[in-house]
Scaffold this motif. Sequence first.
Motif, PDB file in Angstrom:
ATOM      1  N   VAL A  12      21.643   4.713  27.861  1.00  0.00           N
ATOM      2  CA  VAL A  12      20.453   5.552  27.971  1.00  0.00           C
ATOM      3  C   VAL A  12      19.298   4.778  28.589  1.00  0.00           C
ATOM      4  O   VAL A  12      19.064   3.617  28.263  1.00  0.00           O
ATOM      5  N   SER A  14      15.272   5.304  28.662  1.00  0.00           N
ATOM      6  CA  SER A  14      14.213   6.103  28.066  1.00  0.00           C
ATOM      7  C   SER A  14      12.874   5.391  28.232  1.00  0.00           C
ATOM      8  O   SER A  14      12.770   4.183  27.995  1.00  0.00           O
ATOM      9  N   THR A  28      14.043  10.690  29.283  1.00  0.00           N
ATOM     10  CA  THR A  28      15.274  10.090  28.769  1.00  0.00           C
ATOM     11  C   THR A  28      16.461  10.626  29.556  1.00  0.00           C
ATOM     12  O   THR A  28      16.602  11.843  29.705  1.00  0.00           O
ATOM     13  N   ASN A  30      20.876   9.972  30.247  1.00  0.00           N
ATOM     14  CA  ASN A  30      22.084   9.378  29.684  1.00  0.00           C
ATOM     15  C   ASN A  30      23.180   9.407  30.741  1.00  0.00           C
ATOM     16  O   ASN A  30      24.218  10.040  30.564  1.00  0.00           O
ATOM     17  N   GLU A 166      25.761   6.585  20.423  1.00  0.00           N
ATOM     18  CA  GLU A 166      26.523   7.173  21.517  1.00  0.00           C
ATOM     19  C   GLU A 166      27.991   6.758  21.489  1.00  0.00           C
ATOM     20  O   GLU A 166      28.864   7.484  21.989  1.00  0.00           O
ATOM     21  N   HIS A 192      21.061   9.364  20.651  1.00  0.00           N
ATOM     22  CA  HIS A 192      20.412   8.657  21.756  1.00  0.00           C
ATOM     23  C   HIS A 192      19.069   8.068  21.317  1.00  0.00           C
ATOM     24  O   HIS A 192      18.297   8.746  20.636  1.00  0.00           O
TER      25      HIS A 192
END
Length: 242
Positions: A12, A14, A28, A30, A166, A192
């Motif tokens: 991720v 962010s 954010t 992923n 995750e 996340h």
Amino acid sequence: MRVLAIDTSNLVLSVAVVEAGRVLAELTTNQQKNHSVRLMDAISLLMDETGTLPEQLGAIGVAKGPGSYTGVRIGVAAAKSMAWSLQVPVIGISSLEAVGMNALGFSGLIVPLFDARRGQVYTAAYRADGWEALRAEAEERLVLLRDWCASLRQQAGGEPLLFLGEDLAIHRELIVAEMGEQARFAPASYNHPRAAHIGLLAFRKLAAAGNSHELVPEYLQLAEAEAKWLAQNPAPAGKEQS
């Protein structure tokens, strides 16, 4: 005063801009993409979207690991560079704690984890301290998941444990086999990390913040290449590797 918060410590990416008690903006993603290429563009976008000037930043918060070696280095290096140029403090936040913050309000043990290969995980255990922070119940560690489950059974007694991260898909079968009905799992959106949590935690830790030179990543283990080098180049008797 505003805080810029960054997490690139795992898959991720962010980034957030926060004020005391308020999240101004957060981005954010992923996706399997290069954090080193995308991070500065994401920061620039959020600074523009929130009308935040560099001189309005009072601190930088960053996920300091554990996690991906490359990801942790990217985030920490960027945060330290910006903090040094702006002459503001940088606050390192545990990547595990950042994920665990998603479970504020859960009444049992909160157990975030990241896969570390070979049956191992980076993990810790927390308990919600109201609705604003976590209290560590077991320190961060690199451990075989099977051994970790045995330790958690002793520590938790019969209370439920909420596993987050995750990488749970890799380890869920073993967790259920070891923990049975004590194991709880949240929806995917809770797995996340959020930079907004890192920013709000950074506000709480401003009083203990150091300068940009004092922050070091938390890997919990040596990189494979470094471990091999040390194995091939042992320190002379009576001396330690620096």
